[in-house]
Enzyme design. Structure first.
Site, PDB file in Angstrom:
ATOM      1  N   ASP A 150       0.845  -1.189   0.000  1.00  0.00           N
ATOM      2  CA  ASP A 150       0.000   0.000   0.000  1.00  0.00           C
ATOM      3  C   ASP A 150       0.886   1.246   0.000  1.00  0.00           C
ATOM      4  O   ASP A 150       1.883   1.328   0.718  1.00  0.00           O
ATOM      5  CB  ASP A 150      -0.908  -0.001   1.239  1.00  0.00           C
ATOM      6  CG  ASP A 150      -2.075   0.954   1.105  1.00  0.00           C
ATOM      7  OD1 ASP A 150      -3.221   0.485   1.056  1.00  0.00           O
ATOM      8  OD2 ASP A 150      -1.838   2.186   1.045  1.00  0.00           O
TER       9      ASP A 150
ATOM     10  N   ASN B  44     -12.669  -3.512   2.850  1.00  0.00           N
ATOM     11  CA  ASN B  44     -13.656  -2.447   2.977  1.00  0.00           C
ATOM     12  C   ASN B  44     -14.585  -2.519   1.766  1.00  0.00           C
ATOM     13  O   ASN B  44     -14.107  -2.591   0.626  1.00  0.00           O
ATOM     14  CB  ASN B  44     -12.955  -1.090   3.028  1.00  0.00           C
ATOM     15  CG  ASN B  44     -12.060  -0.960   4.244  1.00  0.00           C
ATOM     16  OD1 ASN B  44     -12.384  -1.449   5.323  1.00  0.00           O
ATOM     17  ND2 ASN B  44     -10.911  -0.321   4.078  1.00  0.00           N
TER      18      ASN B  44
ATOM     19  N   HIS C  17     -10.134  -5.612  -3.164  1.00  0.00           N
ATOM     20  CA  HIS C  17      -8.801  -5.811  -2.576  1.00  0.00           C
ATOM     21  C   HIS C  17      -8.929  -6.220  -1.121  1.00  0.00           C
ATOM     22  O   HIS C  17      -9.779  -5.722  -0.392  1.00  0.00           O
ATOM     23  CB  HIS C  17      -7.939  -4.539  -2.684  1.00  0.00           C
ATOM     24  CG  HIS C  17      -8.610  -3.291  -2.187  1.00  0.00           C
ATOM     25  ND1 HIS C  17      -9.564  -2.627  -2.923  1.00  0.00           N
ATOM     26  CD2 HIS C  17      -8.472  -2.591  -1.028  1.00  0.00           C
ATOM     27  CE1 HIS C  17      -9.975  -1.562  -2.243  1.00  0.00           C
ATOM     28  NE2 HIS C  17      -9.338  -1.531  -1.079  1.00  0.00           N
TER      29      HIS C  17
END
Ligand code: 5GP
Ligand code: ZN
Length: 110
Positions: A30, A83, A96
């Site tokens: 990330d 999420n 993801h």
């Protein structure tokens, strides 16, 4: 051409620090890590979220996550998050899994 950020990363049109790749799945670090280890695992095919999963893709993603946990040596503890949608806090609408590790995780999440 797809306007999706993660499609572009999967197609190597945008740079990322890859930690895993196979025919269907890639994983990369990330860009804005919220834990010492913060890796995103995505399918190469564009799917918005887990509701779009077909066949055994979900299981394959979990198998890849297992491999990454071992290669990153984070078996002691980690958190998996996907999420989903506006209420779930999703900002990139390409499925993801976040793998988060290296610090204590609080509960409940914010
Ligand atoms: P979400 O908020 O949808 O659950 O997660 C999106 C994640 O993608 C965020 O953690 C964000 O930091 C990460 N991200 C956004 N843009 C980029 C990028 O260009 N490269 C990488 N490696 N990560 C990104
Ligand atoms: Zn996409």
């Amino acid at each position: 051409m797809s306007e999706c950020l993660f499609c572009k990363i999967a197609e190597k049109k945008i740079e990322a620090k890859f930690v895993y790749e196979d025919k269907e799945i890639v994983a990369f670090r990330d860009v804005n890590p919220v834990a010492p280890t913060h890796i995103l695992v995505i399918p190469k095919v564009h799917i918005e979220n887990i509701l779009g999963i077909d066949g055994n893709l979900g299981e394959k993603m979990l198998q890849v996550i297992k491999k990454i946990v071992v290669s990153e040596k984070i078996e002691k503890g980690f958190r998996l998050v996907t999420n989903t949608g506006e209420h779930g806090g999703q900002t990139v609408y390409h499925l993801h899994w976040h793998i988060l590790s290296g610090r204590h995780m609080g509960w409940p999440p914010g």
